[in-house]
Design a protein around this motif. Structure first.
Motif, PDB file in Angstrom:
ATOM      1  N   VAL A 117       0.823  -1.213   0.000  1.00 46.18           N
ATOM      2  CA  VAL A 117       0.000   0.000   0.000  1.00 46.18           C
ATOM      3  C   VAL A 117       0.855   1.260   0.000  1.00 46.18           C
ATOM      4  CG1 VAL A 117      -2.047  -1.039   1.033  1.00 46.18           C
ATOM      5  CG2 VAL A 117      -0.210  -0.210   2.514  1.00 46.18           C
ATOM      6  N   TYR A 118       2.108   1.135   0.445  1.00 46.56           N
ATOM      7  CA  TYR A 118       2.967   2.320   0.501  1.00 46.56           C
ATOM      8  C   TYR A 118       3.367   2.824  -0.878  1.00 46.56           C
ATOM      9  CZ  TYR A 118       3.142   1.907   5.531  1.00 46.56           C
ATOM     10  OH  TYR A 118       2.783   1.871   6.856  1.00 46.56           O
ATOM     11  N   SER A 119       3.153   2.014  -1.911  1.00 46.51           N
ATOM     12  CA  SER A 119       3.419   2.496  -3.268  1.00 46.51           C
ATOM     13  C   SER A 119       2.474   3.640  -3.630  1.00 46.51           C
ATOM     14  CB  SER A 119       3.268   1.353  -4.276  1.00 46.51           C
ATOM     15  OG  SER A 119       1.934   0.855  -4.295  1.00 46.51           O
ATOM     16  N   CYS A 120       1.331   3.721  -2.951  1.00 47.89           N
ATOM     17  CA  CYS A 120       0.372   4.804  -3.211  1.00 47.89           C
ATOM     18  C   CYS A 120       0.866   6.147  -2.676  1.00 47.89           C
ATOM     19  CB  CYS A 120      -0.980   4.477  -2.579  1.00 47.89           C
ATOM     20  SG  CYS A 120      -1.780   2.993  -3.238  1.00 47.89           S
ATOM     21  N   PHE A 121       1.877   6.130  -1.803  1.00 50.88           N
ATOM     22  CA  PHE A 121       2.396   7.361  -1.211  1.00 50.88           C
ATOM     23  C   PHE A 121       3.714   7.808  -1.834  1.00 50.88           C
ATOM     24  CE2 PHE A 121       0.234   5.446   2.703  1.00 50.88           C
ATOM     25  CZ  PHE A 121      -0.971   6.099   2.431  1.00 50.88           C
ATOM     26  N   GLU A 122       4.163   7.135  -2.869  1.00 55.60           N
ATOM     27  CA  GLU A 122       5.453   7.476  -3.468  1.00 55.60           C
ATOM     28  C   GLU A 122       5.462   8.919  -3.946  1.00 55.60           C
ATOM     29  OE1 GLU A 122       6.340   4.669  -6.520  1.00 55.60           O
ATOM     30  OE2 GLU A 122       6.687   3.011  -5.122  1.00 55.60           O
ATOM     31  N   GLY A 123       6.513   9.642  -3.580  1.00 53.08           N
ATOM     32  CA  GLY A 123       6.641  11.036  -3.975  1.00 53.08           C
ATOM     33  C   GLY A 123       5.939  12.015  -3.058  1.00 53.08           C
ATOM     34  N   ALA A 124       5.174  11.515  -2.090  1.00 53.11           N
ATOM     35  CA  ALA A 124       4.461  12.401  -1.160  1.00 53.11           C
ATOM     36  C   ALA A 124       5.373  12.763   0.008  1.00 53.11           C
ATOM     37  CB  ALA A 124       3.200  11.715  -0.641  1.00 53.11           C
ATOM     38  N   ASP A 125       5.264  13.977   0.475  1.00 49.08           N
ATOM     39  CA  ASP A 125       6.073  14.448   1.601  1.00 49.08           C
ATOM     40  C   ASP A 125       5.351  14.135   2.905  1.00 49.08           C
ATOM     41  OD1 ASP A 125       7.976  15.658   3.140  1.00 49.08           O
ATOM     42  OD2 ASP A 125       7.238  17.697   2.790  1.00 49.08           O
TER      43      ASP A 125
END
Length: 241
Positions: free
Chosen positions: A92-100
């Motif tokens: 699920v952490y792939s959905c947060f890639e690039g987020a600060d």
């Protein structure tokens, strides 16, 4: 008269409680020598640490404490709810890639084949209230099954069944729509057990074709697109816990 001392815990536990990272991640960072406590490098994860006042810095990170964050994600099917998967599957952490974002832990779980509303936070006290099996908020799911349950079956699902030492039941079951061979149900749970819906339905020889969590308490998935996330409002955070 002596003053009351602030509570002290192991350094890894304090880092987790402050939302800096998970306890396992903290232990690894500490043993690697990357954590400074009050300006001194510590390599023992169990080093006694002042929960409230200690200054903690992770080398390579500017901040010593993390702002409390509360996130809702529309989890896509096929992702596992874990920080790192030993089998190399997408998480699920792939959905947060690039987020600060600071480190966030999943609040509860959805299995790989399930989708829908999944919460994340670095506030373990808030998360514990939501995931408490007997006192947490209700969860609402839309579930496609491989049959068309009659009224007797719906009553049985609500009456529940004893399975592997646990009593599993649904607080509400409504037929949303029917096809020629399958149906969509709305199932509400007022307690949280591992894979509860799948296990409950399987006990009556009903297979799940799709399972989507559409609400936790008063918080609904709404129009959040699959794989997208948003921050919860203060009112939403308060309503859940």
């Amino acid at each position: 008269m002596t003053s009351k001392r602030a509570p002290r815990f192991g350094l890894a536990r304090v880092m987790s409680k402050r939302g800096l990272c998970s306890r396992t991640q903290a232990a690894a960072l500490i043993t690697e020598g990357r954590v400074l406590l009050d300006g001194r490098r510590i390599e023992d994860p169990e080093h006694p640490t002042d929960l409230e006042n200690a200054k903690i810095r992770i080398e390579g990170q500017a901040e010593t404490s993390a702002e409390k964050r509360y996130i809702a994600l529309n989890k896509p099917r096929g992702l596992v709810t874990t920080t790192k998967d030993e089998q190399g599957r997408d998480t699920v952490y792939s959905c947060f890639e690039g987020a600060d974002l600071p480190w966030l832990a999943p609040v509860g779980r959805l299995d790989k084949a399930s989708e829908g509303l999944l919460l994340f936070s670095n506030d373990p006290t808030w998360a514990a209230k939501i995931t408490a099996p007997d006192t947490g908020p209700s969860k609402t799911y839309h579930v496609q099954v491989d049959c068309i349950p009659d009224i007797d079956m719906i009553v049985k699902l609500m009456q529940g069944v004893e399975l592997d030492g646990e009593f599993l039941s649904a607080s509400s079951v409504i037929v949303l729509r029917e096809g020629s061979k399958n149906a969509w149900l709305e199932i509400v749970l007022d307690e949280g057990r591992n894979r509860q819906i799948r296990r409950l339905l399987a006990a009556f020889d009903i297979a799940v074709l799709r399972l989507i969590r559409i609400a936790i308490g008063e918080l609904s998935l709404g129009e959040l697109a699959k794989g997208e996330w948003r921050a919860l409002t203060p009112a939403e955070v308060k309503s859940l816990a």
